[in-house]
Design an enzyme around this catalytic site. Structure first.
Site, PDB file in Angstrom:
ATOM      1  N   CYS A 181       6.961  -8.682  -2.914  1.00 56.06           N
ATOM      2  CA  CYS A 181       7.481  -8.606  -1.778  1.00 56.06           C
ATOM      3  C   CYS A 181       7.668 -10.048  -0.831  1.00 56.06           C
ATOM      4  O   CYS A 181       8.462 -10.623  -1.341  1.00 56.06           O
ATOM      5  CB  CYS A 181       6.925  -7.658  -1.024  1.00 56.06           C
ATOM      6  SG  CYS A 181       8.193  -6.827   0.260  1.00 56.06           S
TER       7      CYS A 181
ATOM      8  N   HIS B  98       6.351  -2.926  -4.394  1.00 55.84           N
ATOM      9  CA  HIS B  98       4.792  -2.744  -3.988  1.00 55.84           C
ATOM     10  C   HIS B  98       4.273  -1.629  -4.918  1.00 55.84           C
ATOM     11  O   HIS B  98       4.992  -0.792  -5.472  1.00 55.84           O
ATOM     12  CB  HIS B  98       4.741  -2.213  -2.686  1.00 55.84           C
ATOM     13  CG  HIS B  98       5.197  -3.230  -1.647  1.00 55.84           C
ATOM     14  ND1 HIS B  98       4.349  -4.191  -1.192  1.00 55.84           N
ATOM     15  CD2 HIS B  98       6.207  -3.423  -0.807  1.00 55.84           C
ATOM     16  CE1 HIS B  98       4.922  -4.864  -0.313  1.00 55.84           C
ATOM     17  NE2 HIS B  98       5.658  -4.322   0.049  1.00 55.84           N
TER      18      HIS B  98
END
Length: 502
Positions: free
Chosen positions: A343, A443
């Site tokens: 991310c 994630h």
């Protein structure tokens, strides 16, 4: 004789309210969710308002606090925004992103948020979320926030006693004996309530006890006498049960050093680090020593460096350049270490991050670490979704994860990027430069065995232990937690409280 299965009685909602922050309410709520599930009920967690950087995407692609996702997993059900309708994600010391029913509605200063104007609109939203949840599940395990005796915030409190009043919930006060002052904190928390709210508090749980429980037996009686309510249990501190936590306090207790004989994995300790639960599977893998650090020397000792997500990517990237960590990462890479970003960490690994509209703050552009041929432009629209994906060359989308990010990452002009994964619909994600350099927006990517084995393969000579089955591991931990709490909690009395008509 024919046995007839009678339906289980409807239980009152139960709220675990704290005498202060970090008393262990989240984990106890997970324990109760698993206990009720084991006892044949269909429980669900609820926290009206949560403040955390660790969040999770629901199956519908909406955002909630990670703690409620964990509690839902303990309850054996999919997570939903009704379990955490209001999520606050701090972006600085004074401002926070407000996520309502899974979608961001803007940034506010703490002063703006805790003013009374507009509070009733939010109260109506969280009350409606609870009502929808309560219509589907039995019982609702509610979690309070901080201390129930924050008198200065009483008028804008959406999560503690006002929420319990709306839900007609029985309140169990959780007090942390490990920090000391358990008698004063429990008595004060009860005494400072209005007479109406005081009646709603039906019991006390003393949490995180260390030592011989027999030594506190007189203390139980004293606590019951001064507070006028029963002590439902004294829960001993444990060290051999692992439940995902979302608080930065938990992060501060994690390993911080490299060791000999294992694959050393360093997670870069960012100021605004988010979703550190991305690394839980690796942390419990016996082949790996995972530690969190922003110390240059400790980073240079790592076999693998992981750049985590951030709630303020540009701010954290600026800090990495200022404190020498960026240079240490590049030096470790030159010396053969693996570097992988997730991310915000993936964004940092590119050539450039631009924020022309000030989505994150005042910094409009910074050069990245230059490890991947990509660049990122921050955008106001947040991507939030669960995903299935295939890893590298695989044609089968047998991996799972979730996305929560703002920003669009693409190849730098004149460069090509090799995707790290392909989503189920064929959309590429991430970038892989070579065997030891990659990044992804996903994630939970490191919860997938295929990704873990790829990451560890260059260090095969150190892999002397078997791989971890993380799904089975988590189920084992929920059951161990339930057994631990069940052993020390007066469950017959709790059930009596939750079925009694006042």
């Amino acid at each position: 004789m024919v046995e007839i299965d009678l339906p289980l009685p409807r239980l009152h909602p139960v709220m675990l309210a704290g005498t202060g922050s970090d008393v262990g309410k989240s984990v106890l709520a997970a324990a109760l969710c698993r206990i009720f599930l084991q006892d044949g009920y269909h429980p669900a967690p609820f926290k009206a308002q949560n403040m955390a950087l660790n969040s999770y995407a629901t199956p519908e692609g909406l955002e909630i606090g990670r703690a409620q996702a964990v509690q839902a997993e303990a309850a054996g059900i999919p997570c939903h925004t009704d379990m955490n309708p209001l999520l606050l994600k701090p972006t600085s010391d004074r401002t926070t992103q407000v996520v309502l029913n899974g979608k961001p509605i803007g940034n506010r200063s703490a002063y703006e948020y805790f003013r009374t104007e507009g509070c009733e609109d939010l109260r109506r939203e969280v009350n409606q979320a609870f009502d929808r949840l309560a219509a589907r599940y039995n019982p609702i395990v509610m979690e309070g926030a901080g201390s129930i005796s924050e008198l200065n915030l009483k008028d804008t409190d959406l999560v503690n006693l006002p929420m319990a009043r709306h839900a007609h919930a029985d309140v169990i006060l959780v007090a942390d004996i490990d920090r000391g002052g358990v008698f004063a904190s429990a008595y004060g928390s009860v005494a400072l309530q209005t007479p109406e709210d005081r009646k709603r508090i039906k019991g006390i749980i003393v949490n995180k006890f260390r030592g011989d429980l027999r030594l506190f037996e007189p203390g139980v009686k004293m606590l019951e006498e001064i507070c006028g309510i029963p002590v439902l249990g004294v829960i001993p501190y444990y060290q051999d049960i692992y439940i995902e936590e979302e608080d930065s306090v938990e992060l501060s207790q994690k390993q911080r050093k490299a060791v000999q004989g294992k694959v050393n994995v360093a997670v870069v300790l960012l100021r605004h680090l988010s979703n550190f639960t991305d690394f839980n599977m690796l942390e419990h893998d016996a082949r790996v020593n995972l530690y969190y650090t922003n110390n240059v020397d400790d980073l240079l000792k790592a076999d693998i460096i992981l750049l985590p997500g951030s709630k303020n990517t540009l701010g954290d990237l600026y800090e990495l350049r200022r404190n020498g960590v960026a240079q240490a990462i590049l030096q470790a890479r030159r010396h053969g270490a693996t570097v992988m970003g997730i991310c915000g960490g993936y964004q940092m690994m590119g050539q450039r991050i631009a924020d022309p509209d000030g989505v994150e703050g005042d910094v409009r552009q910074l050069p990245g670490l230059g490890l991947l041929p990509v660049e990122t432009v921050m955008e106001g629209e947040k991507v939030t979704r669960q995903v299935r994906f295939s890893f590298l060359k695989s044609d089968t989308p047998d991996c799972m994860g979730y996305e929560i990010h703002m920003g669009r990452t693409s190849a730098v002009e004149g460069e090509t990027m090799a995707p790290l994964v392909y989503l189920e619909d064929g959309t590429p994600d991430g970038c892989v430069a070579d065997r030891k350099c990659a990044g992804s927006y996903i994630h939970g990517i490191l919860d997938n065995p295929a990704v873990i084995e790829w990451l560890l393969a260059p260090y095969a000579e150190k892999l002397t232990q078997p791989a971890l089955d993380y799904v089975a591991f988590k189920e084992e931990q929920y059951n161990k937690l339930a057994d631990h709490v069940r052993k020390h909690l007066n469950l017959p009395l709790l059930y009596q409280i939750l079925t009694k008509n006042d």
